[in-house]
Write an enzyme that holds these catalytic residues in place. Structure first.
Site, PDB file in Angstrom:
ATOM      1  N   GLU A   1     -19.125 -29.485  43.332  1.00  8.63           N
ATOM      2  CA  GLU A   1     -19.165 -28.282  42.502  1.00  8.63           C
ATOM      3  C   GLU A   1     -20.561 -27.668  42.581  1.00  8.63           C
ATOM      4  O   GLU A   1     -21.561 -28.372  42.420  1.00  8.63           O
ATOM      5  CB  GLU A   1     -18.848 -28.675  41.051  1.00  8.63           C
ATOM      6  CG  GLU A   1     -18.937 -27.505  40.095  1.00  8.63           C
ATOM      7  CD  GLU A   1     -18.930 -27.920  38.621  1.00  8.63           C
ATOM      8  OE1 GLU A   1     -18.633 -29.092  38.298  1.00  8.63           O
ATOM      9  OE2 GLU A   1     -19.255 -27.057  37.791  1.00  8.63           O
TER      10      GLU A   1
ATOM     11  N   LYS B   1      -7.071  -7.050  34.712  1.00 13.20           N
ATOM     12  CA  LYS B   1      -7.963  -6.392  35.683  1.00 13.20           C
ATOM     13  C   LYS B   1      -8.382  -7.343  36.801  1.00 13.20           C
ATOM     14  O   LYS B   1      -8.966  -8.404  36.538  1.00 13.20           O
ATOM     15  CB  LYS B   1      -9.218  -5.869  34.945  1.00 13.20           C
ATOM     16  CG  LYS B   1      -8.917  -4.684  34.036  1.00 13.20           C
ATOM     17  CD  LYS B   1      -8.513  -3.496  34.881  1.00 13.20           C
ATOM     18  CE  LYS B   1      -8.046  -2.319  34.047  1.00 13.20           C
ATOM     19  NZ  LYS B   1      -7.365  -1.307  34.844  1.00 13.20           N
ATOM     20  N   THR B   2      -8.103  -6.958  38.011  1.00 17.80           N
ATOM     21  CA  THR B   2      -8.425  -7.837  39.148  1.00 17.80           C
ATOM     22  C   THR B   2      -9.759  -7.482  39.811  1.00 17.80           C
ATOM     23  O   THR B   2     -10.242  -8.222  40.658  1.00 17.80           O
ATOM     24  CB  THR B   2      -7.326  -7.770  40.233  1.00 17.80           C
ATOM     25  OG1 THR B   2      -7.310  -6.451  40.782  1.00 17.80           O
ATOM     26  CG2 THR B   2      -5.965  -8.112  39.672  1.00 17.80           C
TER      27      THR B   2
ATOM     28  N   CYS C   1     -27.094 -44.744  18.378  1.00 25.55           N
ATOM     29  CA  CYS C   1     -28.478 -44.628  18.851  1.00 25.55           C
ATOM     30  C   CYS C   1     -29.405 -44.200  17.708  1.00 25.55           C
ATOM     31  O   CYS C   1     -29.714 -45.031  16.855  1.00 25.55           O
ATOM     32  CB  CYS C   1     -28.532 -43.689  20.051  1.00 25.55           C
ATOM     33  SG  CYS C   1     -29.946 -44.023  21.099  1.00 25.55           S
TER      34      CYS C   1
ATOM     35  N   GLU D   1     -19.751 -43.533  23.671  1.00 24.77           N
ATOM     36  CA  GLU D   1     -18.932 -42.359  24.007  1.00 24.77           C
ATOM     37  C   GLU D   1     -18.925 -42.072  25.508  1.00 24.77           C
ATOM     38  O   GLU D   1     -17.993 -41.461  26.031  1.00 24.77           O
ATOM     39  CB  GLU D   1     -19.412 -41.125  23.209  1.00 24.77           C
ATOM     40  CG  GLU D   1     -20.763 -40.530  23.595  1.00 24.77           C
ATOM     41  CD  GLU D   1     -21.961 -41.174  22.884  1.00 24.77           C
ATOM     42  OE1 GLU D   1     -21.838 -42.350  22.465  1.00 24.77           O
ATOM     43  OE2 GLU D   1     -23.019 -40.512  22.778  1.00 24.77           O
TER      44      GLU D   1
ATOM     45  N   GLU E   1     -31.060 -18.330  42.675  1.00 25.93           N
ATOM     46  CA  GLU E   1     -31.384 -19.732  42.959  1.00 25.93           C
ATOM     47  C   GLU E   1     -30.223 -20.491  43.608  1.00 25.93           C
ATOM     48  O   GLU E   1     -30.418 -21.565  44.154  1.00 25.93           O
ATOM     49  CB  GLU E   1     -31.888 -20.463  41.706  1.00 25.93           C
ATOM     50  CG  GLU E   1     -30.908 -20.548  40.581  1.00 25.93           C
ATOM     51  CD  GLU E   1     -31.197 -19.503  39.507  1.00 25.93           C
ATOM     52  OE1 GLU E   1     -31.387 -18.323  39.869  1.00 25.93           O
ATOM     53  OE2 GLU E   1     -31.212 -19.889  38.333  1.00 25.93           O
TER      54      GLU E   1
ATOM     55  N   GLY F   1     -28.587 -42.658  15.187  1.00 28.18           N
ATOM     56  CA  GLY F   1     -27.764 -42.924  13.998  1.00 28.18           C
ATOM     57  C   GLY F   1     -27.905 -44.372  13.554  1.00 28.18           C
ATOM     58  O   GLY F   1     -27.931 -44.675  12.353  1.00 28.18           O
TER      59      GLY F   1
ATOM     60  N   HIS G   1     -24.751 -45.731  23.805  1.00 25.80           N
ATOM     61  CA  HIS G   1     -23.850 -44.572  23.680  1.00 25.80           C
ATOM     62  C   HIS G   1     -22.450 -44.931  24.181  1.00 25.80           C
ATOM     63  O   HIS G   1     -22.123 -44.675  25.346  1.00 25.80           O
ATOM     64  CB  HIS G   1     -24.408 -43.396  24.482  1.00 25.80           C
ATOM     65  CG  HIS G   1     -25.634 -42.806  23.885  1.00 25.80           C
ATOM     66  ND1 HIS G   1     -25.596 -41.818  22.917  1.00 25.80           N
ATOM     67  CD2 HIS G   1     -26.933 -43.076  24.085  1.00 25.80           C
ATOM     68  CE1 HIS G   1     -26.824 -41.506  22.559  1.00 25.80           C
ATOM     69  NE2 HIS G   1     -27.665 -42.250  23.258  1.00 25.80           N
TER      70      HIS G   1
ATOM     71  N   PRO H   1     -13.014  -7.523  38.918  1.00 27.98           N
ATOM     72  CA  PRO H   1     -14.130  -8.484  38.944  1.00 27.98           C
ATOM     73  C   PRO H   1     -13.912  -9.602  39.970  1.00 27.98           C
ATOM     74  O   PRO H   1     -14.848 -10.018  40.642  1.00 27.98           O
ATOM     75  CB  PRO H   1     -14.151  -9.048  37.515  1.00 27.98           C
ATOM     76  CG  PRO H   1     -13.471  -8.021  36.692  1.00 27.98           C
ATOM     77  CD  PRO H   1     -12.446  -7.382  37.567  1.00 27.98           C
TER      78      PRO H   1
HETATM   79  N1  GLN Z   1     -34.909 -40.675  19.322  1.00 29.58           N
HETATM   80  C1  GLN Z   1     -34.461 -42.016  19.465  1.00 29.58           C
HETATM   81  C2  GLN Z   1     -35.154 -42.768  20.593  1.00 29.58           C
HETATM   82  O1  GLN Z   1     -35.734 -42.168  21.466  1.00 29.58           O
HETATM   83  C3  GLN Z   1     -32.956 -42.066  19.671  1.00 29.58           C
HETATM   84  C4  GLN Z   1     -32.496 -41.462  20.949  1.00 29.58           C
HETATM   85  C5  GLN Z   1     -31.015 -41.214  20.992  1.00 29.58           C
HETATM   86  O2  GLN Z   1     -30.363 -41.130  19.968  1.00 29.58           O
HETATM   87  N2  GLN Z   1     -30.469 -41.031  22.180  1.00 29.58           N
HETATM   88  O3  GLN Z   1     -35.131 -43.976  20.589  1.00 29.58           O
END
Ligand code: GLN
Length: 542
Positions: free
Chosen positions: A139, A186-187, A380, A516, A148, A382, A514, A189
Site C-alpha cells: 500500500e 459524480k465520476t 500501560c 490490544e 512526496e 493505565g 498492550h 474526480p
Molecule cells: N508514559 C508511560 C511510559 O512511557 C506509558 C506509555 C504507554 O502507555 N504506552 O512508560
C-alpha cells in the site's frame, strides 16, 4: 513465485486504503494463498513513533518492536500475519539508507539521484524477503499527486515493467461522491485521479470505487471508458455497517477475482469465508449491549486508539454483545462534580498515554472504579496510574508518583535505565533520543498461579508487546502487596512488574503491555473477552 499487488489512492485521503488492502489480503488467504502486506509511507519522519496521535493516529507496535503506521494493525487483524521491521518504510528511512551508502562511498563517486538511487532503495524494500509468499500487497500512503509520493509511484511503475508479465497488479482506490442537491453520482474526480496516475505511467488494473450510494451500470460504464479499464474492473465499494463485513462484500462485488484475473489467474482456488461469516453474524446479532468508558487524552481522534477500540469490539464478539464505547476526556473528570460521567459505565478502561496533562483525571476514575468495584482495565500508562492511586490512597505513600510526571521522592513508577532482550543489553538515560528508545515489542512474563490473570490466560508463560519508557518500581512491591495488590505477572528476571491486580475486587487488572495489539476479530484477546464478560455482569446489577 511472488506476485505483487500495489494499492494506491486518489481523490481524497481517509478512504480506507489500509482496510481495503487488509480485506483483499484476507480474501486471498480465504482462497488458500499466502499473503504479506507492506506499507510505504511517503512522509519524512523515520518512523511514526514520535508523531502525535492527534495527527497520525495510533502507533502500531510489531512483535519485533518496530513502531509502525496504524494500517499495519488492520493488516494483522484481518490476516493474522505478524508484521515486522521489513513491512513499513518511510521516505525518512529510505533517505537515511541512501545517504549512509553515499557516505560510505558505495556509489563510487556517481551523482546520487532520486532516480535511480532512491527508487532502487524503494524497490529493494518491496522485493526483499518474500520467499514462499504467493502475494505481496504493497500500500502506498497518501494520494496520487502528492509531491512526496512521487518516488514511490515511480518505483512501483518501474517494477511493473521489470517484473515478468502477470506478476504485478495495480489497484487504485477512489471516491465517487454523491451530490445530494443534484441527486447525482459524480465520476469526474475518479477520472481525474486516474488521469494523474496515468500521467506518471501507471495504468490501474482494478478500480475500487468508494461511494455512499450504489453505482448504476451507466456510472460504471462511464468510469471504465474514461479510465481505460474494463467494466468488470470497476468494483463498487459502498459503505458498510462494520469493517469486518468488507471481505465478504468485496468478494461479492468481484474484487479478488478481478485482481486475480488481471494476474492471469483465471480459475482461482475456492473461497472459504466461514470464519468471517461467524464474526459478522455475532456483530449483527448481539444479545445485549454493555457501556464501557475509555478515559484518555486523545479521545477526539478515534484513530489514536484504533487497536484498542477494535480489541473491545472483539471482546464483544466473544460475548455476543455490542460494546458501546464512551470516549471520556480525562481532563473533564478531575473533580467529584463530574462523577456523573462515570455513573452509567459498566467497565472502565484507561489506555496507554504519555505526560502529565489529564493524568489526575485518570487517577480519579481509577479510584472510582476501585472503590465502587466497577471492572477496571489499565493498559500501560493505565496500569502505572493504578499503582500510583493505590500507593497514595491505600498504602499512604507520600507524593507517590511516576518520575514521568513529577520529581517525587517516591517514584512508584520510574525510568528504566537498563534492560535486556535476547541477551542484548539496552541502556537509556533522561538525555537519550526520543525516537526508538522505549522498551518495544514482545517480551515474556511469568504469571502467578494465584491470580485472576492466570485463570484468564490459562497458562503461566505469556508474551505481549510493549511500548513504554517507565516501569512500576519493584522496590515498592512489598508495601503494595500489604494493601492487597497482587503482582500477578512479572518479567522472568523478577524485576519488572508486568501485571497487577487488586484483590477483593471483581475485576481489576493493570498490564504494562498492550494486549490490544494482539487481538483478532476471530481470536479475541482473552483479557478483553474477560473484561467485557465482567462488565456484562456489572451491567446486570445496574
Ligand atoms: N508514559 C508511560 C511510559 O512511557 C506509558 C506509555 C504507554 O502507555 N504506552 O512508560
Amino acid at each position: 513465485m511472488t506476485r505483487y499487488i500495489f494499492i494506491t489512492g486518489g481523490v481524497a485521503s481517509s478512504l480506507g486504503k489500509g482496510i481495503a488492502s487488509a480485506a483483499l489480503g484476507a480474501l486471498l488467504q480465504a482462497r488458500g494463498y499466502s499473503v504479506k502486506l507492506r506499507k510505504l509511507d511517503p512522509y519524512l519522519n523515520v518512523d511514526p513513533g514520535t508523531m502525535s496521535p492527534f495527527q497520525h493516529g495510533e502507533v502500531f507496535v510489531t512483535e519485533d518492536g518496530t513502531e509502525t503506521d496504524l494500517d499495519l494493525g488492520h493488516y494483522e487483524r484481518f490476516t493474522d500475519v505478524n508484521s515486522s521491521v521489513e513491512d513499513n518504510i518511510t521516505t525518512g528511512q529510505i533517505y537515511n539508507k541512501v545517504i549512509e551508502r553515499e557516505r560510505k562511498g558505495d556509489y563510487l563517486g556517481g551523482t546520487v539521484q532520486i532516480i535511480p538511487h532512491v527508487t532502487d532503495q524503494i524497490k529493494e524494500f518491496v522485493l526483499n524477503n518474500n520467499k514462499g509468499v504467493d502475494f505481496c500487497l504493497c500500500e502506498i500512503g497518501g494520494t496520487v499527486g502528492d509531491i512526496e509520493g512521487l518516488p514511490f509511484f515511480e518505483a512501483i511503475r518501474q517494477l511493473g515493467n521489470e517484473l515478468p508479465d502477470n506478476q504485478t497488479c495495480f489497484v487504485h482506490l477512489t471516491l465517487v461522491p454523491y451530490i445530494a442537491a443534484a441527486e447525482e453520482i459524480k465520476t469526474k474526480p475518479t477520472q481525474h485521479s486516474v488521469k494523474e496516475l496515468r500521467s506518471i505511467g501507471i495504468q490501474p488494473d482494478v478500480l475500487l470505487c468508494r461511494s455512499e450510494k450504489r453505482l448504476d451500470q451507466s456510472d460504471i460504464k462511464k468510469i471504465a471508458v474514461f479510465c481505460n479499464v474494463s467494466e468488470k474492473s470497476v468494483i463498487q465499494a459502498t459503505d458498510v455497517k462494520t469493517i469486518y463485513e468488507i471481505p465478504k462484500v468485496y468478494m461479492q462485488n468481484g474484487f479478488d477475482t478481478q485482481v486475480l484475473a488481471s494476474l492471469n489467474i483465471k480459475r482461482p482456488k475456492k473461497i472459504n469465508l466461514r470464519k468471517w461469516n461467524k464474526v459478522v453474524n455475532s456483530l449483527n446479532n448481539p444479545k445485549g449491549q454493555v457501556n464501557i468508558g475509555v478515559i484518555g487524552k486523545y479521545v477526539d481522534l478515534k484513530d489514536a486508539y484504533k487497536s484498542l477500540s477494535e480489541a473491545l469490539v472483539h471482546g464483544g464478539i466473544a460475548n455476543d454483545t455490542n460494546v458501546k464505547i464512551h470516549w471520556i476526556d480525562s481532563e473533564k473528570i478531575k473533580t467529584k462534580k463530574n462523577i456523573r460521567l462515570l455513573k452509567s459505565l459498566s467497565g472502565i478502561l484507561i489506555p496507554g498515554g504519555f505526560g502529565k496533562r489529564g493524568s489526575e483525571g485518570k487517577i480519579f476514575a481509577i479510584n472510582y472504579a476501585r472503590i465502587n468495584k466497577i471492572p477496571f482495565f489499565g493498559i500501560c500508562f493505565g496500569m502505572q496510574l493504578a499503582v500510583i492511586e493505590a500507593a497514595r490512597n491505600l498504602a499512604k505513600i507520600d507524593n507517590a508518583n511516576s518520575s514521568e510526571l513529577s520529581n517525587t521522592k517516591n517514584p512508584v513508577v520510574g525510568l528504566m535505565t537498563e534492560w535486556e532482550k535476547n541477551d542484548k543489553k539496552f541502556q537509556r538515560d533522561s538525555n537519550s533520543d526520543y525516537g526508538g528508545t522505549m522498551r518495544l515489542g514482545s517480551y515474556p512474563a511469568v504469571l502467578n498461579k494465584n491470580s485472576l490473570s492466570y485463570k484468564i490466560y490459562k497458562t503461566k508463560n505469556i508474551n505481549e508487546r510493549h511500548r513504554h519508557r517507565y516501569e512500576v518500581n519493584i522496590n515498592y512491591k512489598e508495601k503494595l502487596e500489604k494493601i492487597g495488590m497482587n503482582f500477578a505477572g512479572i518479567s522472568p528476571d523478577g524485576l519488572l512488574p508486568e501485571i497487577i491486580e487488586i484483590k477483593n475486587h471483581p475485576w481489576f487488572i493493570g498490564v504494562q503491555f498492550h494486549p490490544e495489539l494482539k487481538s483478532r476479530p476471530f481470536n479475541p484477546h482473552p483479557l478483553f473477552s474477560s473484561f467485557i464478560n465482567a462488565s456484562i455482569k456489572e451491567s446486570k446489577k445496574k
